[in-house]
Design a protein around this motif. Structure first.
Motif, PDB file in Angstrom:
ATOM      1  N   ARG A 291       0.849  -1.171  -0.060  1.00 48.57           N
ATOM      2  CA  ARG A 291      -0.164   0.033  -0.004  1.00 48.57           C
ATOM      3  C   ARG A 291       0.802   1.240  -0.002  1.00 48.57           C
ATOM      4  O   ARG A 291       0.440   2.043  -0.756  1.00 48.57           O
ATOM      5  N   LEU A 292       1.944   1.303   0.572  1.00 47.37           N
ATOM      6  CA  LEU A 292       2.916   2.394   0.710  1.00 47.37           C
ATOM      7  C   LEU A 292       3.561   2.712  -0.709  1.00 47.37           C
ATOM      8  O   LEU A 292       3.665   3.742  -1.073  1.00 47.37           O
ATOM      9  N   GLU A 293       3.835   1.566  -1.313  1.00 54.15           N
ATOM     10  CA  GLU A 293       4.110   2.043  -2.671  1.00 54.15           C
ATOM     11  C   GLU A 293       3.387   2.689  -3.578  1.00 54.15           C
ATOM     12  O   GLU A 293       3.794   3.367  -4.508  1.00 54.15           O
ATOM     13  N   LEU A 294       2.003   2.913  -3.255  1.00 56.09           N
ATOM     14  CA  LEU A 294       1.080   3.743  -4.110  1.00 56.09           C
ATOM     15  C   LEU A 294       1.235   5.189  -3.587  1.00 56.09           C
ATOM     16  O   LEU A 294       0.494   5.897  -4.220  1.00 56.09           O
ATOM     17  N   GLN A 295       1.804   5.448  -2.417  1.00 52.16           N
ATOM     18  CA  GLN A 295       1.601   6.865  -1.848  1.00 52.16           C
ATOM     19  C   GLN A 295       2.909   7.646  -2.530  1.00 52.16           C
ATOM     20  O   GLN A 295       4.139   7.194  -2.847  1.00 52.16           O
TER      21      GLN A 295
ATOM     22  N   ALA B 199       9.658   2.566   2.268  1.00 50.46           N
ATOM     23  CA  ALA B 199       8.876   3.120   1.461  1.00 50.46           C
ATOM     24  C   ALA B 199       9.359   4.646   0.782  1.00 50.46           C
ATOM     25  O   ALA B 199       9.255   4.763  -0.610  1.00 50.46           O
ATOM     26  N   GLN B 200       9.919   5.319   1.527  1.00 52.80           N
ATOM     27  CA  GLN B 200      10.205   6.658   1.049  1.00 52.80           C
ATOM     28  C   GLN B 200      11.476   6.552   0.074  1.00 52.80           C
ATOM     29  O   GLN B 200      11.610   7.339  -0.648  1.00 52.80           O
ATOM     30  N   ASN B 201      12.394   5.916   0.525  1.00 56.07           N
ATOM     31  CA  ASN B 201      13.438   5.441  -0.139  1.00 56.07           C
ATOM     32  C   ASN B 201      13.075   5.199  -1.600  1.00 56.07           C
ATOM     33  O   ASN B 201      13.756   5.311  -2.681  1.00 56.07           O
TER      34      ASN B 201
ATOM     35  N   ARG C 213      12.031   6.457  -7.345  1.00 59.09           N
ATOM     36  CA  ARG C 213      11.202   6.383  -8.177  1.00 59.09           C
ATOM     37  C   ARG C 213      10.946   7.970  -9.031  1.00 59.09           C
ATOM     38  O   ARG C 213      10.707   8.314  -9.985  1.00 59.09           O
ATOM     39  N   LEU C 214      11.525   8.969  -8.201  1.00 60.32           N
ATOM     40  CA  LEU C 214      11.505  10.241  -8.861  1.00 60.32           C
ATOM     41  C   LEU C 214      12.407  10.417 -10.090  1.00 60.32           C
ATOM     42  O   LEU C 214      12.016  11.353 -10.822  1.00 60.32           O
TER      43      LEU C 214
ATOM     44  N   GLU D 128      11.967  20.946   1.509  1.00 56.46           N
ATOM     45  CA  GLU D 128      11.183  21.152   0.263  1.00 56.46           C
ATOM     46  C   GLU D 128      11.801  20.416  -0.915  1.00 56.46           C
ATOM     47  O   GLU D 128      11.051  20.103  -1.727  1.00 56.46           O
ATOM     48  N   THR D 129      13.349  20.086  -0.804  1.00 59.08           N
ATOM     49  CA  THR D 129      13.685  19.352  -1.779  1.00 59.08           C
ATOM     50  C   THR D 129      13.789  17.970  -1.616  1.00 59.08           C
ATOM     51  O   THR D 129      14.461  16.898  -2.256  1.00 59.08           O
ATOM     52  N   ARG D 130      13.303  17.290  -0.182  1.00 56.58           N
ATOM     53  CA  ARG D 130      13.040  15.906  -0.093  1.00 56.58           C
ATOM     54  C   ARG D 130      14.484  15.385   0.327  1.00 56.58           C
ATOM     55  O   ARG D 130      14.569  14.088   0.242  1.00 56.58           O
ATOM     56  N   THR D 131      15.447  16.160   0.644  1.00 57.31           N
ATOM     57  CA  THR D 131      16.614  15.655   1.274  1.00 57.31           C
ATOM     58  C   THR D 131      17.034  15.796   2.576  1.00 57.31           C
ATOM     59  O   THR D 131      18.016  15.367   2.800  1.00 57.31           O
TER      60      THR D 131
END
Length: 827
Positions: free
Chosen positions: A103-107, A219-221, A226-227, A525-528
């Motif tokens: 489910r987390l992969e869809l987020q 899942a965040q990694n 995926r970005l 903001e840059t997700r880093t």
């Protein structure tokens, strides 16, 4: 006979050597295997109660037991934690179905970050409950051990007291007391078991939460990787693709409704934080209005800030915006929707405040940044279709890129930024932001929409945060400067003497805090942000092991920071004690300096021990090093120890104090500072001489101002032979006594000291308390004595010599009128 200071220094030097040898020996003994050591924390000795004290002690024990019963019965905290823990466990159980890897992969990455934030809030709350339960368990264990010891004492009293000393009433009292103790112990058993069960439940829940957070982080990694994958068709294919429907309004309403419910729930559950934030804004508003009037009456060109009158021209936006800047610190568990609402409130206030804190040329650029930020926020909530969204996003990115290029190449900006360090940094960051925006344009065209959105949002939001922080720092610097110059400097002498340094340090702290906050915004903001924190944490935890010695970079950083903090606090406390606290108390001269210096050294010693403990260093591992160091100090650094002990003697015995005028080995000057190793003496010629403390203790030192500032000034005067000595004494005494700096006790005296070669020699003795002006006093007395002698017709002779000629040439004798060339003078 050896002087006491020298004897003390030699004794302490020998003690240091013996201490080093002892520490080395004990360390070797501890390192060697030996018999099992006995626990030093032995229980208190059990002594029976005298028969005469049994009634009084029984009343005291029963009073204590009644208090324990009431406290246990009224303790509802454990019940509240149990209820909250049950609710939390139910929430976690209900959320476990949705928190799965599939489910987390869809987020999206943003949703995953928000989910992790929510779980982190619950984790911190659970850890707090664990700490409360552990503290209460320790209290109950202590009470249980104390009651067991008390029961043992009463049993010993019952069994070992002679039967003749115990009446029937005393035996009944002992049995009643023991039954009361047993009753309370039995009553404590259930709460203790309940606390242990709650601790076990909290620990199991925490394990589940840690595993869940680990799943979310994984899942965040995956989402970050995926970005860099294409998530949409290239933009040139969008034109030929079939049209897609826009997002339905119902979905927009549902999404915003969820955001509003999250905000409402947070405000309801955290009324205290909201009230604290509003109170802080009210205090800031009051401070701005108060300092606004003072700033209008105070102008300065010493500090490089906007004029106070312009800075406080818009007090309400200044106070509210400064309060909003602290939102992340106050509302740590708040959802992102709450901060978005605060941005909606803050952006108009920022646009109103900008003309007061930046120049006219910078206002337009800042307004353009705010406009881009507003468009970005609208783009997130407006229900657009995929095609419209792609082209709107592309337009925003191109506009941002063009703005960055224009800012970088504008001639007006070149003139405006000339010579400004901060704007050179701004231009450098503009290059970075332009590069991010250009990359966002390319990734949007290529179909990496997620990465493109992250890059442009990061650039625009970071630029907006920079504009907001510039405004907030300008307001904070103005408040700090006006407060120091108009209020604090009149209340604290230490601030008045160092106000430039205080203001500069405050400005440096504010700018450093702004830089840290901006970096936080950029990373978020840059997700880093989280990967950067993880990388820094891993680097700080990395241990370097050398034999049995292990140290990490984090330990070094903590140690350095603790030492810096210790020195800063110690210097501040010493300055406050010396200049403000002890200076307002009537103390003997020099006591304030001695006390403040002693406090300074004690704080440094305690801070150093705290730094070692905070860094996680084991003192037992340093025992051998400290022992060897002590031996080295005793033998090889005797001069350093000698000077250090001499400095302590100077502080306590106070034979020399700061401000004293001393004379040592032909050197004369005023003591400026007494340090831990040496003292500073400023001569009257202006030079500063560093004198070891041992020289001030072991050598012969003349202290002109030890007990008071009186000084005898000697004025030599010579008059011609034939003058009346008594008249001269009276005249000189009266003249010197008329000077306002001359003391009446001891009185002015003039002494006839002898017959000189050309004059009768006198010396005027004048006593004065104006030690620093004694040379001017001597000059004035000289001038007055000369005028008085001239008016009295008393001659001040030139140097004279009588020549007796034994033989002379006859012709010279005839020319001089001498008979027969002899040296007799003519009749």
């Amino acid at each position: 006979m050896i002087p006491i200071p020298a004897l003390l220094r030699r004794t302490l030097g020998s003690a240091v050597v013996l201490f080093g040898v002892a520490v080395t020996t004990l360390s070797a003994q501890e390192a060697a295997p030996g018999p099992q050591q006995v626990d030093s924390a032995a229980p208190a000795a059990v002594v029976r109660i005298p028969a005469s004290e049994i009634p009084e002690r029984a009343v005291a024990v029963n009073t204590r037991l009644n208090m324990l019963r009431a406290r246990v019965a009224g303790d509802t905290a454990a019940s509240q934690i149990a209820s909250a823990l049950t609710d939390l466990t139910a929430t976690i159980t209900a959320a476990e179905d949705s928190i799965t890897a599939a489910r987390l992969e869809l987020q999206s990455l943003d949703n995953l970050l928000e989910i992790e934030r929510e779980w982190r809030v619950l984790e911190r709350q659970l850890v707090g409950w664990q700490d409360q339960l552990a503290a209460r368990s320790r209290i109950l264990d202590g009470v249980r051990d104390s009651l067991s010891h008390t029961r043992t004492v009463w049993e010993l009293t019952r069994d070992s007291t002679p039967a003749a000393d115990l009446t029937a009433e005393l035996r009944d009292r002992i049995r009643s007391t023991i039954r009361s103790i047993d009753s309370v112990q039995t009553g404590l058993q259930a709460p203790r078991e309940r606390l242990l069960a709650l601790q076990d439940q909290a620990a199991q829940t925490l394990v589940v939460m840690s595993e869940t957070i680990g799943t979310i982080r994984e899942a965040q990694n995956v989402a970050r990787r995926r970005l860099f994958q294409r998530d949409a068709i290239p933009i040139w294919e969008v034109l030929t693709a079939p049209a897609e429907q826009a997002r339905p309004i119902s979905l927009f309403v549902q999404t915003e409704g969820q955001r509003l419910r999250a905000i409402r729930q947070y405000v309801t559950e955290h009324r205290g934080r909201v009230f604290l934030h509003l109170s802080l804004m009210a205090v800031l508003l009051l401070a701005v209005f108060t300092l606004r009037g003072r700033a209008a009456r105070w102008q300065t060109a010493e500090y490089e800030i906007i004029a106070p009158a312009e800075l406080f021209a818009r007090p309400i936006p200044a106070a509210v915006l400064t309060g909003l800047a602290l939102s992340r610190l106050i509302h740590t568990p708040a959802p992102e929707a709450f901060f978005s609402l605060l941005w909606i409130v803050g952006v108009p206030l920022l646009a109103i405040l900008l003309p007061s804190v930046v120049s006219r040329a910078a206002v337009r650029i800042a307004w353009a940044v705010l406009a881009l930020f507003a468009i970005e926020m609208l783009l997130e909530i407006v229900p657009l279709g995929p095609r419209s969204y792609r082209f709107t996003l592309l337009g925003l990115q191109v506009t941002t890129l063009v703005g960055a290029v224009m800012f970088f190449r504008s001639p007006r900006v070149e003139e405006w930024a000339a010579g400004s360090r901060w704007w050179r940094i701004a231009r450098m960051l503009t290059v970075v932001g332009g590069g991010m925006t250009g990359t966002a344009v390319l990734t949007n065209v290529a179909g990496l929409v997620g990465l493109s959105l992250v890059l442009v949002n990061g650039a625009v939001n970071a630029a907006t945060a920079a504009v907001a922080l510039v405004a907030v720092v300008a307001v904070a610097e103005g408040l700090a400067t006006v407060f120091v110059e108009t209020t604090l400097r009149h209340q604290l002498r230490v601030v008045d003497r160092n106000r430039s340094r205080v203001v500069s340090r405050a400005r440096a702290f504010l700018r450093l805090a702004a830089v840290v906050m901006w970096l936080y915004v950029l990373g978020r903001e840059t997700r880093t942000l989280q990967p950067a924190i993880d990388g820094i944490s891993a680097a700080l935890r990395k241990h370097l092991t050398i034999g049995s010695w292990s140290i990490s970079l984090g330990d070094v950083v903590v140690f350095v920071f603790a030492v810096w903090l210790t020195l800063t606090v110690a210097r501040t406390v010493r300055a406050l004690l010396r200049d403000d606290v002890l200076a307002r108390v009537t103390l003997p001269r020099g006591v304030g300096d001695a006390v403040s210096s002693l406090v300074y050294y004690v704080l440094i010693a305690l801070g150093f021990l705290f730094a070692i403990g905070a860094a996680g260093l084991d003192l037992s591992q340093l025992a051998l090093v400290l022992g060897a160091l002590s031996v080295g100090i005793g033998f090889g650094l005797q001069n350093v120890v000698n000077n250090f002990i001499s400095g302590l003697i100077l502080l306590f015995e106070r034979p020399i104090q700061i401000g004293d005028t001393i004379e040592i080995e032909g050197l004369m000057g005023k003591v400026q500072n007494i340090g831990i190793r040496s003292s500073t003496v400023r001569t009257f010629s202006g030079s500063e001489v560093i004198v070891p403390n041992a020289d001030l203790i072991a050598g012969r030192v003349v202290n002109w101002t030890l007990s008071d500032r009186r000084r005898r000034v000697e004025v030599p005067v010579g008059v011609a032979y034939g003058s009346d000595p008594r008249k001269v004494i009276e005249l000189l005494t009266n003249v010197a006594a008329q000077h306002p700096d001359c003391l009446r006790d001891p009185p002015v005296t003039t002494h006839f000291i002898g017959f000189g070669d050309s004059s009768l020699d006198f010396t005027i003795w004048v006593w004065t308390t104006n030690f620093d002006g004694w040379w001017q006093l001597r000059t004035d007395v000289f001038a007055s004595a000369y005028e008085a002698l001239a008016e009295a017709g008393i001659e001040i002779p030139f140097p004279q010599r009588d020549l007796h000629l034994r033989s002379v040439d006859p012709r010279v004798g005839d020319a001089l009128g001498l008979e027969g060339g002899k040296d007799e003078p003519p009749a």
